[in-house]
Design an enzyme around this catalytic site. Structure first.
Site, short mmCIF file in Angstrom:
data_model
loop_
_atom_site.label_atom_id
_atom_site.label_comp_id
_atom_site.label_asym_id
_atom_site.label_seq_id
_atom_site.Cartn_x
_atom_site.Cartn_y
_atom_site.Cartn_z
N VAL A 158 -3.78 -6.79 5.57
CA VAL A 158 -3.69 -7.79 4.51
C VAL A 158 -3.71 -9.20 5.11
CG1 VAL A 158 -1.15 -7.90 4.39
CG2 VAL A 158 -2.52 -8.33 2.34
N HIS A 159 -4.43 -10.11 4.47
CA HIS A 159 -4.53 -11.47 4.99
C HIS A 159 -4.73 -12.46 3.85
CE1 HIS A 159 -8.45 -9.47 5.12
NE2 HIS A 159 -9.00 -10.63 4.85
N LEU A 160 -4.06 -13.59 3.97
CA LEU A 160 -4.13 -14.67 2.99
C LEU A 160 -5.17 -15.70 3.43
CD1 LEU A 160 -2.90 -16.26 0.53
CD2 LEU A 160 -1.32 -17.30 2.19
#
EC number: 3.6.1.71
Length: 342
Positions: free
Chosen positions: A259-261
């Protein structure tokens, strides 16, 4: 003169597979592909070559996601695979391209073959890697016009540890590489997107293993808030003097397993922004606002992604500032200049 089509594994793990004109060919796990991953069905995809038109129709038959240029096709859905695009058989693993050839038999001579490719092999791998969103060594605010990537070839190419994934492995390695890190603390690390779609484009990643938004629960609420805070810190520290507007958010169906923003400026001034899928992934509901994700987890304990998200990537090009429709990426980019801060 007869035109032929071939399915070619990019890491050369097996011989290429012939795709006869308009004939349905099932490809998946098995001795022909040397894929043993049980997440890949024995009949993962149905391929039908349109040799005269220069593309292959790909139908996802298996349950787990098959993607073209990191855009998931969807169960029982079809998409076109063209030369220069990369088909990942399942879960962003096992990369394939298609090649078209013209074959002519002459007495006493070997078959003469002309391969039709979209650019050279380097450009094919480079375009495939763009969707991987791994990091780069560029400093914050540096010139994003260089979208090249060092390539692993031959015996140096990663072929083991397939559980990490062909491209996602690169992202996880970049997280650990001090040269790639722009910022880090006990909970997260920030790296520069290797193929920035704007002047400023960072990825905020947790050290903790969170595979995707689907894996997020109420226990991750504080982590999501911290990721958002760090994203805002990046804007203040490295782009505070600019007048650019920023958005923070997640792709509804990310191309990477960790997961990455995304923290991205809204100028979209980058040569790495190349096609409709790139644009729509940041300028439709496919891009989930960070605060909206936080609120979902706060109230429901999970992130809900509605059906039909891949279809958003096919929408017409529309300016995110004035909503004007543009016919092509070059014309969109030229139009965007009028919205840049003076």
């Amino acid at each position: 003169m007869m035109r032929m089509c071939w399915l070619v594994r990019q890491d050369n793990q097996h011989q290429r597979i012939k795709l006869p004109h308009l004939e349905a060919v099932m490809v998946g796990r098995g001795p022909e592909t040397k894929i043993i991953d049980k997440k890949c069905s024995r009949q993962q995809v149905q391929l039908k070559a349109e040799c005269n038109k220069g593309y292959v129709k790909v139908k996802q038959v298996g349950v787990n996601p098959t993607s073209i240029d990191s855009v998931i096709i969807g169960k029982d859905q079809e998409a076109k695979l063209q030369p220069g695009q990369v088909l990942h058989m399942v879960n962003e693993l096992y990369p394939y391209i298609v090649e078209f050839e013209e074959e002519a038999e002459s007495p006493g001579l070997e078959t003469h073959r002309k391969r039709k490719r979209s650019g050279n092999s380097d450009s094919i791998e480079r375009d495939a890697a763009q969707e991987a969103e791994s990091s780069t060594g560029l400093e914050p605010g540096s010139d994003s016009s260089q979208c090249s990537v060092p390539l692993n070839k031959g015996k140096d190419a990663p072929t083991k540890k397939e559980s990490l994934g062909h491209w996602s492995q690169g992202l996880k390695i970049s997280m650990q590489d001090p040269k790639m890190q722009v910022y880090k603390d006990e909970q997260v690390v920030v790296i520069k997107d290797k193929y920035p779609k704007a002047r400023y484009h960072w990825l905020v990643l947790p050290w903790a293993s969170v595979s995707s938004l689907k894996a997020v629960t109420g226990e991750h609420l504080e982590l999501l808030k911290h990721m958002h805070t760090v994203g805002e810190k990046m804007i203040a520290d490295f782009a505070g003097s600019s007048k650019l507007r920023f958005r923070l958010g997640y792709h509804a169906i990310p191309s990477m397993s960790h997961v990455h923003l995304h923290v991205i400026s809204q100028d979209f001034d980058s040569p790495c922004l190349k096609n409709k899928k790139h644009w729509n992934s940041f300028n439709t509901e496919y891009f989930l606002e960070s605060q909206a994700v936080i609120e979902m987890v706060q109230h429901a304990g999970r992130v809900s992604v509605r059906d039909g998200m891949p279809e958003l990537l096919k929408l017409p090009l529309r300016c995110h500032e004035c909503q004007q429709l543009l016919p092509s990426i070059p014309q969109l980019k030229e139009h965007l200049r009028r919205h840049w801060p003076k």
